[in-house]
Design a protein around this motif. Structure first.
Motif, PDB file in Angstrom:
ATOM      1  N   PRO A   1       9.843  -3.348  -2.123  1.00  0.00           N
ATOM      2  CA  PRO A   1       9.932  -2.057  -2.828  1.00  0.00           C
ATOM      3  C   PRO A   1      11.326  -1.417  -2.464  1.00  0.00           C
ATOM      4  O   PRO A   1      12.135  -1.849  -1.562  1.00  0.00           O
ATOM      5  CB  PRO A   1       8.953  -1.217  -1.732  1.00  0.00           C
ATOM      6  CG  PRO A   1       7.821  -2.295  -1.405  1.00  0.00           C
ATOM      7  CD  PRO A   1       8.578  -3.557  -1.224  1.00  0.00           C
ATOM      8  N   GLU A   2      12.031  -1.058  -3.623  1.00  0.00           N
ATOM      9  CA  GLU A   2      13.333  -0.351  -3.626  1.00  0.00           C
ATOM     10  C   GLU A   2      13.552   0.698  -2.454  1.00  0.00           C
ATOM     11  O   GLU A   2      14.591   0.859  -1.833  1.00  0.00           O
ATOM     12  CB  GLU A   2      13.628  -0.049  -4.925  1.00  0.00           C
ATOM     13  CG  GLU A   2      13.542  -1.183  -5.779  1.00  0.00           C
ATOM     14  CD  GLU A   2      14.382  -0.800  -7.325  1.00  0.00           C
ATOM     15  OE1 GLU A   2      14.583   0.621  -7.567  1.00  0.00           O
ATOM     16  OE2 GLU A   2      14.418  -1.534  -8.359  1.00  0.00           O
ATOM     17  N   ARG A   3      12.506   1.436  -2.328  1.00  0.00           N
ATOM     18  CA  ARG A   3      12.596   2.659  -1.289  1.00  0.00           C
ATOM     19  C   ARG A   3      11.565   2.553  -0.200  1.00  0.00           C
ATOM     20  O   ARG A   3      10.710   2.228  -0.447  1.00  0.00           O
ATOM     21  CB  ARG A   3      12.311   3.919  -2.141  1.00  0.00           C
ATOM     22  CG  ARG A   3      13.367   4.182  -3.193  1.00  0.00           C
ATOM     23  CD  ARG A   3      13.502   5.680  -3.837  1.00  0.00           C
ATOM     24  NE  ARG A   3      14.307   5.737  -4.831  1.00  0.00           N
ATOM     25  CZ  ARG A   3      15.461   6.491  -4.516  1.00  0.00           C
ATOM     26  NH1 ARG A   3      15.718   6.803  -3.373  1.00  0.00           N
ATOM     27  NH2 ARG A   3      16.487   6.564  -5.395  1.00  0.00           N
ATOM     28  N   PHE A   4      11.966   3.168   0.683  1.00  0.00           N
ATOM     29  CA  PHE A   4      11.046   3.175   2.041  1.00  0.00           C
ATOM     30  C   PHE A   4      10.314   4.482   1.808  1.00  0.00           C
ATOM     31  O   PHE A   4      10.876   5.505   1.697  1.00  0.00           O
ATOM     32  CB  PHE A   4      12.263   3.220   3.414  1.00  0.00           C
ATOM     33  CG  PHE A   4      11.387   3.543   4.454  1.00  0.00           C
ATOM     34  CD1 PHE A   4      10.609   2.901   5.232  1.00  0.00           C
ATOM     35  CD2 PHE A   4      11.450   4.924   5.102  1.00  0.00           C
ATOM     36  CE1 PHE A   4       9.728   3.231   6.328  1.00  0.00           C
ATOM     37  CE2 PHE A   4      10.803   5.362   6.308  1.00  0.00           C
ATOM     38  CZ  PHE A   4       9.837   4.453   6.752  1.00  0.00           C
ATOM     39  N   SER A   5       9.121   3.989   2.342  1.00  0.00           N
ATOM     40  CA  SER A   5       8.193   5.367   2.195  1.00  0.00           C
ATOM     41  C   SER A   5       7.283   5.621   3.269  1.00  0.00           C
ATOM     42  O   SER A   5       7.296   6.963   3.689  1.00  0.00           O
ATOM     43  CB  SER A   5       6.912   4.901   1.060  1.00  0.00           C
ATOM     44  OG  SER A   5       6.458   3.787   1.176  1.00  0.00           O
ATOM     45  N   SER A   6       6.911   4.860   4.265  1.00  0.00           N
ATOM     46  CA  SER A   6       6.495   4.991   5.405  1.00  0.00           C
ATOM     47  C   SER A   6       6.428   3.727   6.289  1.00  0.00           C
ATOM     48  O   SER A   6       6.697   2.697   5.721  1.00  0.00           O
ATOM     49  CB  SER A   6       5.049   5.445   5.525  1.00  0.00           C
ATOM     50  OG  SER A   6       4.252   4.257   4.698  1.00  0.00           O
ATOM     51  N   TYR A   7       6.109   3.819   7.802  1.00  0.00           N
ATOM     52  CA  TYR A   7       6.505   2.665   8.406  1.00  0.00           C
ATOM     53  C   TYR A   7       5.369   1.867   8.295  1.00  0.00           C
ATOM     54  O   TYR A   7       5.345   0.505   8.697  1.00  0.00           O
ATOM     55  CB  TYR A   7       6.655   2.971   9.937  1.00  0.00           C
ATOM     56  CG  TYR A   7       8.046   3.469  10.186  1.00  0.00           C
ATOM     57  CD1 TYR A   7       8.902   2.596  10.492  1.00  0.00           C
ATOM     58  CD2 TYR A   7       8.047   4.887  10.199  1.00  0.00           C
ATOM     59  CE1 TYR A   7      10.286   3.161  10.704  1.00  0.00           C
ATOM     60  CE2 TYR A   7       9.391   5.294  10.641  1.00  0.00           C
ATOM     61  CZ  TYR A   7      10.459   4.509  10.649  1.00  0.00           C
ATOM     62  OH  TYR A   7      11.765   4.934  10.876  1.00  0.00           O
TER      63      TYR A   7
ATOM     64  N   GLN B   1       3.581   1.509   5.303  1.00  0.00           N
ATOM     65  CA  GLN B   1       3.988   0.435   4.021  1.00  0.00           C
ATOM     66  C   GLN B   1       4.874  -0.527   4.615  1.00  0.00           C
ATOM     67  O   GLN B   1       4.798  -1.610   3.839  1.00  0.00           O
ATOM     68  CB  GLN B   1       4.384   1.442   2.989  1.00  0.00           C
ATOM     69  CG  GLN B   1       4.637   0.783   1.516  1.00  0.00           C
ATOM     70  CD  GLN B   1       3.106   0.422   1.075  1.00  0.00           C
ATOM     71  OE1 GLN B   1       2.340   0.835   1.220  1.00  0.00           O
ATOM     72  NE2 GLN B   1       3.331  -0.887   0.597  1.00  0.00           N
ATOM     73  N   LEU B   2       5.925  -0.338   5.285  1.00  0.00           N
ATOM     74  CA  LEU B   2       7.096  -1.105   5.592  1.00  0.00           C
ATOM     75  C   LEU B   2       6.350  -2.496   6.392  1.00  0.00           C
ATOM     76  O   LEU B   2       6.494  -3.406   5.915  1.00  0.00           O
ATOM     77  CB  LEU B   2       7.976  -0.311   6.597  1.00  0.00           C
ATOM     78  CG  LEU B   2       8.976  -1.516   7.149  1.00  0.00           C
ATOM     79  CD1 LEU B   2       9.966  -2.150   6.287  1.00  0.00           C
ATOM     80  CD2 LEU B   2       9.892  -0.950   8.323  1.00  0.00           C
TER      81      LEU B   2
ATOM     82  N   ASP C   1       4.768  -4.621   3.599  1.00  0.00           N
ATOM     83  CA  ASP C   1       5.536  -5.253   2.739  1.00  0.00           C
ATOM     84  C   ASP C   1       6.573  -6.272   3.275  1.00  0.00           C
ATOM     85  O   ASP C   1       7.465  -6.594   2.768  1.00  0.00           O
ATOM     86  CB  ASP C   1       6.254  -4.088   1.947  1.00  0.00           C
ATOM     87  CG  ASP C   1       5.435  -3.468   1.002  1.00  0.00           C
ATOM     88  OD1 ASP C   1       4.502  -4.152   0.303  1.00  0.00           O
ATOM     89  OD2 ASP C   1       5.715  -2.273   0.911  1.00  0.00           O
TER      90      ASP C   1
ATOM     91  N   TYR D   1      17.182   5.272   8.078  1.00  0.00           N
ATOM     92  CA  TYR D   1      16.514   6.574   7.574  1.00  0.00           C
ATOM     93  C   TYR D   1      16.471   7.633   8.363  1.00  0.00           C
ATOM     94  O   TYR D   1      16.312   8.797   7.844  1.00  0.00           O
ATOM     95  CB  TYR D   1      15.457   5.790   6.918  1.00  0.00           C
ATOM     96  CG  TYR D   1      15.152   5.189   5.619  1.00  0.00           C
ATOM     97  CD1 TYR D   1      15.230   5.867   4.281  1.00  0.00           C
ATOM     98  CD2 TYR D   1      15.266   3.742   5.764  1.00  0.00           C
ATOM     99  CE1 TYR D   1      15.541   4.965   3.214  1.00  0.00           C
ATOM    100  CE2 TYR D   1      15.265   2.774   4.523  1.00  0.00           C
ATOM    101  CZ  TYR D   1      15.304   3.826   3.367  1.00  0.00           C
ATOM    102  OH  TYR D   1      15.488   2.750   2.169  1.00  0.00           O
TER     103      TYR D   1
END
Length: 293
Positions: free
Chosen positions: A150-156, A158-159, A162, A263
């Motif tokens: 993913p191009e953007r960080f959304s949450s840890y 989700q990190l 991914d 971030y």
């Protein structure tokens, strides 16, 4: 700014010289002053002496050319004319800068992992090489990366899902197709991307047996990309493989720490900066904002 910090010094083997530690501060602005030390080849800093994971990666002390206040690089615009061949220029810049301060240089990309499975450790293996060996070459296997990061960080959470070294594990056999090398820079005249192209007289290249190590390459499956048909060079059999569990855990912690560093930032408030600094430096240089802005 003004936080206490410890300068840490290392010899040519990256072994810390504990007696050389120096207590300093972040001042002025983001500058850390570390005095010279005899016998030092690498330097690092830490903000918490009790936390070894807080120690930053040691960097080599080398002489570099500067123009005005910035390091000079002449290759930025070449990408417009050379396309992906620009990578060859980058490789040679790294190669020539590392001469005479790095005994060995791992010539690999960020999506590749060197997996060492030989006796002792990689450092011991490199030190066992005869003086005429200018490169040791490793075979590779490729891990099919079927999705883009993913191009953007959304949450840890989700990190964690991914992280591609956890998510992608379908692996080809180990092959000498697209080998990768570790170079002894003072013995090599020029490179061709990931291996040496021309060595000085009397210098030899050695192929590392697969039982000793290989390179794990996380490769995308986009057929329109450069060498998009790469899988045709393998026999088609796939197996599930992973990195060593202990290394995976360290890598997960390192990724989380780096993402948090990037971030979890906030704007510096001008009110937090001492008045003698705000009166001395221009607002643009301080890069701060007042609370009411």
């Amino acid at each position: 700014f003004r936080n206490a910090v410890t300068c840490r010094y290392y010899d040519c083997n990256r072994v810390e010289i504990h007696s050389a530690r120096f207590k300093s501060r972040v001042w002025p602005l983001t500058v850390i002053s570390c005095p010279r030390r005899i016998g030092v080849e690498y330097v690092s800093v830490s903000f918490d002496d009790d936390d070894e994971e807080d120690v930053q990666e040691p960097i080599p002390l080398i002489f570099r050319d500067y123009e005005s206040i910035a390091e000079s690089t002449k290759y930025t615009l070449e990408y417009l004319r050379l396309g992906w061949m620009f990578h060859l220029l980058q490789t040679h810049v790294c190669h020539h800068r590392s001469k005479f301060h790095s005994k060995w240089v791992v010539n690999m990309d960020i999506d590749e992992r060197l997996v060492y499975t030989g006796p002792f450790n990689l450092k011991h293996y490199l030190r066992s090489m005869p003086s005429f060996i200018g490169e040791i070459s490793f075979a590779t296997n490729r891990v099919l990366k079927t999705e883009q990061v993913p191009e953007r960080f959304s949450s840890y959470a989700q990190l964690f899902e991914d992280m591609f070294f956890l998510k992608h594990n379908k692996t080809t056999e180990i092959s000498w197709y697209n080998l990768k090398g570790i170079i002894r820079p003072e013995l090599v005249a020029s490179l061709f991307y990931h291996w040496s192209y021309f060595q000085f007289e009397g210098v030899r290249v050695m192929s590392v047996p697969r039982r000793i190590g290989h390179v794990r390459y996380y490769r995308n499956m986009n057929k329109s990309a450069l060498n998009g048909n790469w899988i045709e060079n393998y026999n088609g059999t796939l197996s599930e493989t992973r990195l060593a569990p202990s290394f995976e855990k360290k890598l997960v912690r390192a990724v989380k720490k780096r993402v948090k560093y990037v971030y979890d930032q906030r704007i510096v408030r001008c009110e937090e900066i001492p008045e003698w600094l705000t009166s001395r430096f221009r607002r643009e240089l301080l890069d701060c904002k007042f609370r009411y802005e």
